[in-house]
Design a protein around this motif. Structure first.
Motif, PDB file in Angstrom:
ATOM      1  N   UNK A  59       7.978   1.634   5.527  1.00  0.00           N
ATOM      2  CA  UNK A  59       9.194   2.331   5.119  1.00  0.00           C
ATOM      3  C   UNK A  59       8.818   3.419   4.125  1.00  0.00           C
ATOM      4  N   UNK A  60       9.818   4.135   3.615  1.00  0.00           N
ATOM      5  CA  UNK A  60       9.591   5.179   2.619  1.00  0.00           C
ATOM      6  C   UNK A  60      10.403   4.889   1.366  1.00  0.00           C
ATOM      7  N   UNK A  61       9.878   5.326   0.219  1.00  0.00           N
ATOM      8  CA  UNK A  61      10.595   5.257  -1.050  1.00  0.00           C
ATOM      9  C   UNK A  61      10.809   6.661  -1.586  1.00  0.00           C
TER      10      UNK A  61
ATOM     11  N   UNK B  20       7.471   8.678  -0.574  1.00  0.00           N
ATOM     12  CA  UNK B  20       6.206   7.943  -0.562  1.00  0.00           C
ATOM     13  C   UNK B  20       6.203   7.033   0.660  1.00  0.00           C
ATOM     14  N   UNK B  21       5.114   7.057   1.408  1.00  0.00           N
ATOM     15  CA  UNK B  21       4.954   6.160   2.550  1.00  0.00           C
ATOM     16  C   UNK B  21       4.494   4.800   2.039  1.00  0.00           C
ATOM     17  N   UNK B  22       5.091   3.730   2.554  1.00  0.00           N
ATOM     18  CA  UNK B  22       4.792   2.376   2.067  1.00  0.00           C
ATOM     19  C   UNK B  22       4.504   1.433   3.228  1.00  0.00           C
TER      20      UNK B  22
ATOM     21  N   UNK C 299       0.870  -1.168   0.000  1.00  0.00           N
ATOM     22  CA  UNK C 299       0.000   0.000   0.000  1.00  0.00           C
ATOM     23  C   UNK C 299       0.912   1.225   0.000  1.00  0.00           C
ATOM     24  N   UNK C 300       0.600   2.201  -0.852  1.00  0.00           N
ATOM     25  CA  UNK C 300       1.464   3.375  -0.996  1.00  0.00           C
ATOM     26  C   UNK C 300       0.653   4.653  -0.892  1.00  0.00           C
ATOM     27  N   UNK C 301       1.310   5.699  -0.382  1.00  0.00           N
ATOM     28  CA  UNK C 301       0.701   7.035  -0.342  1.00  0.00           C
ATOM     29  C   UNK C 301       1.801   8.067  -0.487  1.00  0.00           C
TER      30      UNK C 301
END
Length: 418
Positions: free
Chosen positions: A295-297, A272-274, A254-256
């Motif tokens: 984690x973050x991307x 991006x928050x993952x 799930x990404x935001x």
């Protein structure tokens, strides 16, 4: 049809709303499951009670409760028109075996955004599905636009040159996937026909209901191995990852994007928050749920592409977006183009989540290789050929006794827009 009253559930929801301690009890879950089984099945629930239920779930916040959402998703998928695929067919099994790579086992994948983030961005999820199709078996679930200029099916229709692409009967999907392409587009109203009777109620309510939440999770095809789901604000990330977990998903993310209140894709302009589902280790007891890793991307650090302002990735008309996608598939878009990079990072993430590679930058290079070799274009053209064949020979398509849904069910709103 038998008439069903959901008054006991409505009383439970009223008690929940008034309670000092908000506890989602087993009784609420049981009653919600039974109510939606009736609403989406052969039992009749009055419009007044259906509206009352949707209102109560929304204004109590329970339409974002992971237990309730997963229960309704299971009912939605159970009520959907089936996609008859023979998983033991030799040709289909051979295709899956040839696609296997590293930790990807040749199963179906999907990538979708929930929509409603207000950013009106390019059709990145749909384009990413196309770009990933040389490496993955893609069953893209999509619908027309609800809040954006160009929905998933709007752009696909423009890319195909007509809405015939949306009229492929479920009975034809397996043959197309076996004989023509790694790609299939599942037009939501064809599969979620029971939502047609709810269209008027939902329109009159005028606010988001649980059906806007469960749509992106309700891909009707069996055998989904991996999926990426974009949500419109970070608060929903944990909820949706828990829903995927409860559904038994072992590979998912799930990404935001950290843009404004949230972006329902991997962001081209920053972090991006993952929330990634990590599969239970080999040898785990049957039914062991995946764990959730947060984690973050970042486009530069993780994918090796440049940052781009979101304003340079806005959606145009379906026809203009289709022209851009056509140029991307033909490998005519120069390196560093904002929309190109936006699609690269999202399609690369799908390869990583599916298990083709565990390196985000390597995944980007694989997508670029597919474009250079026009492999993505070949998969799209194969799908187009299969759809045209079954449009001309509908008697073949309905060999399994499944017919396409009648009418235009745009108001179903069962999926995200991208």
């Amino acid at each position: 049809m038998a008439s069903v009253s959901i008054t006991p559930l409505l009383k439970l929801l009223a008690q929940y709303q008034d309670a000092d301690s908000k506890v989602v009890t087993k009784d609420i879950i049981t009653e919600v499951t039974a109510a939606f089984a009736a609403i989406l099945g052969q039992n009749e629930v009055s419009d007044n009670q259906r509206a009352a239920l949707l209102t109560a779930l929304t204004f109590s916040g329970l339409y974002y409760d992971s237990q309730i959402v997963s229960a309704v998703v299971n009912i939605m998928r159970g009520a959907a028109v089936r996609v008859p695929i023979d998983f033991h067919d030799k040709e289909f099994a051979t295709k899956k075996r040839l696609l296997k790579r590293n930790n990807y086992h040749g199963g179906f994948v999907d990538i979708v955004g929930t929509g409603g983030d207000g950013h009106n961005t390019f059709n990145v999820s749909t384009t990413s599905a196309l770009l990933a199709s040389p490496y993955l078996l893609v069953a893209k679930h999509g619908n027309r636009a609800a809040t954006s200029v160009s929905g998933s099916s709007d752009m696909i229709s423009a890319l195909a040159g007509g809405p015939f692409i949306l009229n492929v009967p479920p009975a034809a999907v397996g043959k197309i996937l076996t004989e023509y392409s790694n790609l299939a587009f599942l037009f939501a109203p064809t599969y979620h026909t029971s939502l047609g009777s709810l269209a008027r109620v939902r329109k009159e309510l005028g606010f988001s209901t649980i059906f806007n939440v469960v749509g992106p999770l309700s891909n009707p095809i069996e055998g989904i191995e991996a999926r990426i789901l974009g949500v419109k604000n970070p608060e929903l990330g944990k909820v949706f990852s828990e829903v995927l977990q409860l559904m038994g998903c072992q590979k998912g993310m799930v990404v935001c994007g950290d843009v404004g209140k949230g972006l329902d894709e991997i962001s081209p302009c920053g972090k991006t928050f993952c929330w990634r589902l990590v599969a239970a280790p080999p040898g785990s007891p049957p039914g062991t749920l995946a764990t959730i890793e947060e984690f973050e991307l970042h486009p530069v650090k993780d994918f090796g592409v440049s940052l781009h302002p979101l304003e340079e990735c806005k959606s145009l008309s379906p026809e203009a977006n289709a022209d851009i996608v056509r140029s991307i598939l033909r490998n005519e878009v120069p390196a560093g183009n904002p929309i190109m990079d936006y699609c690269l990072i999202n399609s690369a993430a799908l390869l990583v989540v599916a298990g083709v590679t565990d390196d985000w930058k390597e995944a980007v290079e694989l997508i670029k290789q597919g474009l250079r070799e026009q492999a993505s274009l070949k998969q799209w053209e194969g799908y187009l050929s299969g759809c045209k064949f079954y449009e001309k020979t509908p008697e073949v398509a309905v060999a399994n006794g499944v017919t396409p849904a009648a009418g235009d069910a745009t108001a179903n709103g069962t999926n995200g827009a991208h």
